[in-house]
Design a protein around this motif. Structure first.
Motif, PDB file in Angstrom:
ATOM      1  N   THR A 112      21.854  -2.943  -8.929  1.00  9.49           N
ATOM      2  CA  THR A 112      22.163  -2.021 -10.022  1.00  9.49           C
ATOM      3  C   THR A 112      21.359  -0.735  -9.917  1.00  9.49           C
ATOM      4  N   LEU A 113      20.061  -0.844  -9.617  1.00 11.82           N
ATOM      5  CA  LEU A 113      19.239   0.366  -9.524  1.00 11.82           C
ATOM      6  C   LEU A 113      19.701   1.248  -8.371  1.00 11.82           C
ATOM      7  N   ARG A 114      20.063   0.631  -7.254  1.00  7.31           N
ATOM      8  CA  ARG A 114      20.571   1.435  -6.136  1.00  7.31           C
ATOM      9  C   ARG A 114      21.887   2.111  -6.512  1.00  7.31           C
ATOM     10  N   ALA A 115      22.725   1.392  -7.274  1.00  5.47           N
ATOM     11  CA  ALA A 115      23.988   1.993  -7.722  1.00  5.47           C
ATOM     12  C   ALA A 115      23.734   3.155  -8.672  1.00  5.47           C
ATOM     13  N   ARG A 116      22.621   3.128  -9.382  1.00  7.67           N
ATOM     14  CA  ARG A 116      22.261   4.226 -10.281  1.00  7.67           C
ATOM     15  C   ARG A 116      21.559   5.358  -9.554  1.00  7.67           C
ATOM     16  N   GLY A 117      21.371   5.211  -8.248  1.00  7.50           N
ATOM     17  CA  GLY A 117      20.786   6.283  -7.458  1.00  7.50           C
ATOM     18  C   GLY A 117      19.299   6.186  -7.213  1.00  7.50           C
ATOM     19  N   ALA A 118      18.669   5.107  -7.631  1.00  4.94           N
ATOM     20  CA  ALA A 118      17.229   4.950  -7.416  1.00  4.94           C
ATOM     21  C   ALA A 118      16.937   4.612  -5.962  1.00  4.94           C
ATOM     22  N   GLU A 119      15.749   4.977  -5.507  1.00  2.01           N
ATOM     23  CA  GLU A 119      15.245   4.565  -4.201  1.00  2.01           C
ATOM     24  C   GLU A 119      14.430   3.288  -4.429  1.00  2.01           C
TER      25      GLU A 119
ATOM     26  N   GLY B  58      17.135   9.227  -7.816  1.00  5.78           N
ATOM     27  CA  GLY B  58      16.092   9.939  -7.099  1.00  5.78           C
ATOM     28  C   GLY B  58      14.698   9.419  -7.334  1.00  5.78           C
ATOM     29  N   ARG B  59      14.511   8.508  -8.265  1.00  7.57           N
ATOM     30  CA  ARG B  59      13.184   7.942  -8.525  1.00  7.57           C
ATOM     31  C   ARG B  59      12.942   6.742  -7.617  1.00  7.57           C
ATOM     32  N   ARG B  60      11.681   6.535  -7.308  1.00  4.68           N
ATOM     33  CA  ARG B  60      11.323   5.482  -6.368  1.00  4.68           C
ATOM     34  C   ARG B  60      10.681   4.306  -7.097  1.00  4.68           C
ATOM     35  N   TYR B  61      11.170   3.116  -6.796  1.00  4.17           N
ATOM     36  CA  TYR B  61      10.642   1.883  -7.398  1.00  4.17           C
ATOM     37  C   TYR B  61      10.423   0.841  -6.306  1.00  4.17           C
TER      38      TYR B  61
ATOM     39  N   PRO C 139      15.403   1.788 -21.484  1.00  7.79           N
ATOM     40  CA  PRO C 139      15.813   3.199 -21.497  1.00  7.79           C
ATOM     41  C   PRO C 139      15.396   3.966 -20.252  1.00  7.79           C
ATOM     42  N   GLU C 140      14.193   3.701 -19.739  1.00  7.38           N
ATOM     43  CA  GLU C 140      13.708   4.492 -18.611  1.00  7.38           C
ATOM     44  C   GLU C 140      14.459   4.235 -17.311  1.00  7.38           C
ATOM     45  N   LEU C 141      15.224   3.153 -17.255  1.00  6.32           N
ATOM     46  CA  LEU C 141      15.973   2.849 -16.037  1.00  6.32           C
ATOM     47  C   LEU C 141      17.435   3.281 -16.115  1.00  6.32           C
ATOM     48  N   GLN C 142      17.794   3.966 -17.187  1.00  6.98           N
ATOM     49  CA  GLN C 142      19.189   4.400 -17.311  1.00  6.98           C
ATOM     50  C   GLN C 142      19.474   5.636 -16.453  1.00  6.98           C
TER      51      GLN C 142
ATOM     52  N   ALA D 240       0.835  -1.208   0.000  1.00 10.31           N
ATOM     53  CA  ALA D 240       0.000   0.000   0.000  1.00 10.31           C
ATOM     54  C   ALA D 240       0.870   1.258   0.000  1.00 10.31           C
ATOM     55  N   GLU D 241       1.933   1.250   0.789  1.00  7.86           N
ATOM     56  CA  GLU D 241       2.833   2.400   0.854  1.00  7.86           C
ATOM     57  C   GLU D 241       3.615   2.605  -0.440  1.00  7.86           C
ATOM     58  N   ALA D 242       3.793   1.526  -1.198  1.00 12.50           N
ATOM     59  CA  ALA D 242       4.590   1.596  -2.433  1.00 12.50           C
ATOM     60  C   ALA D 242       3.777   2.045  -3.639  1.00 12.50           C
ATOM     61  N   ARG D 243       2.501   2.326  -3.477  1.00  9.61           N
ATOM     62  CA  ARG D 243       1.681   2.711  -4.636  1.00  9.61           C
ATOM     63  C   ARG D 243       2.092   4.050  -5.226  1.00  9.61           C
ATOM     64  N   SER D 244       2.819   4.854  -4.471  1.00 10.67           N
ATOM     65  CA  SER D 244       3.289   6.136  -4.997  1.00 10.67           C
ATOM     66  C   SER D 244       4.612   6.018  -5.743  1.00 10.67           C
ATOM     67  N   ALA D 245       5.117   4.799  -5.895  1.00 10.84           N
ATOM     68  CA  ALA D 245       6.391   4.597  -6.595  1.00 10.84           C
ATOM     69  C   ALA D 245       6.247   4.907  -8.077  1.00 10.84           C
ATOM     70  N   GLU D 246       7.387   5.178  -8.702  1.00 13.54           N
ATOM     71  CA  GLU D 246       7.421   5.401 -10.150  1.00 13.54           C
ATOM     72  C   GLU D 246       6.870   4.187 -10.890  1.00 13.54           C
ATOM     73  N   ALA D 247       7.255   3.006 -10.441  1.00 12.66           N
ATOM     74  CA  ALA D 247       6.776   1.768 -11.057  1.00 12.66           C
ATOM     75  C   ALA D 247       7.073   0.613 -10.117  1.00 12.66           C
ATOM     76  N   TRP D 248       6.329  -0.465 -10.259  1.00 12.28           N
ATOM     77  CA  TRP D 248       6.626  -1.729  -9.591  1.00 12.28           C
ATOM     78  C   TRP D 248       7.295  -2.644 -10.603  1.00 12.28           C
TER      79      TRP D 248
END
Length: 251
Positions: A146-153, A128-131, A121-124, A57-65
């Motif tokens: 990898t996503l954390r290394a790219r700076g994603a939350e 700062g984006r949340r997934y 492409p969208e994950l390059q 429920a808390e993750a529904r505001s993420a950029e994507a699942w």
């Protein structure tokens, strides 16, 4: 028709979990294959469903699942019947399961694995984006790392677990001796098959023709000594497994 007999006389061992094997087994049998079933694992719900329900429920505001399997979709749906955000799917079957739920989904065009997802492409540029990564327990960590290394939350939610099923070693040896080709749909299942065989019968597995879902499992098969080059379908889908077997059987 020729298609109806395209696998006639071929003895195919299907190791997929019982609840997910029917459609594949029916397709194989319809083409004349002698289908043997050996579910090596069962899919079980996660151990702390209440915590996961709150986390989803808390993750529904993420950029994507990001979903790693059909199991992840089904088990997440059992926990959360609400409106989901846009999704990213590892493979075609996972994407189809999400589309049936009315979820907007993106999937790799060719490489149906973690590497394919990470090449989207969208994950390059995702700093700062949340997934949320919706997966099973003890799965690969490549996407998360990898996503954390790219700076994603990133929040990882393991919504199911695989449970190894026990069999007498003599039963496993008997089945492999009666098998021409085995469909093994995960690296965990292949490891379980190797563990179940009696030490003196390890050659049965090494000589067996395997069909596996990814290059990662191909490498795993080589590491445990499988001699024949494993087959790999173009997609991780029932029809692709059947086409892969038909092409091999013709040769």
């Amino acid at each position: 028709m020729e298609t109806e007999a395209s696998l006639r006389g071929l003895r195919v061992l299907v190791t997929r979990p019982a609840a997910q094997a029917d459609a594949l087994c029916q397709m194989l049998a319809a083409r004349g294959a002698d289908v043997l079933r050996l579910p090596l694992q069962a899919i079980a719900p996660a151990r702390q469903p209440a915590l996961l329900m709150r986390a989803l429920a808390e993750a529904r505001s993420a950029e994507a699942w990001i979903f790693t399997s059909v199991n992840a979709v089904e088990q997440a749906r059992a926990l959360d019947a609400g409106v989901w955000p846009r999704a990213i799917a590892v493979g075609a079957a996972t994407a189809a399961a999400l589309e049936r739920l009315g979820v907007t989904v993106v999937a790799p065009a060719a490489s149906y694995n973690s590497e394919g997802v990470l090449a989207l492409p969208e994950l390059q540029q995702c700093a700062g984006r949340r997934y949320a990564l919706i997966t099973g327990e003890d799965g690969r960590t490549l996407i998360a790392d990898t996503l954390r290394a790219r700076g994603a939350e990133l929040t990882t939610l393991a919504v199911y677990r695989r449970v190894d099923l026990p069999y007498p070693p003599a039963q496993i040896a008997e089945l492999l001796a009666a098998t021409d080709v085995a469909i093994v749909t995960s690296g965990e299942a292949l490891a379980q098959l190797a563990r179940l065989l009696p030490a003196g019968d390890a050659g049965l597995l090494r000589r067996l023709q395997l069909v596996v879902p990814s290059q990662r499992v191909v490498e795993q098969a080589r590491q445990i000594g499988v001699l024949a080059a494993p087959l790999m379908p173009e997609q991780v889908a029932d029809a692709s497994y059947v086409r892969c077997l038909e092409a091999w059987h013709r040769r």
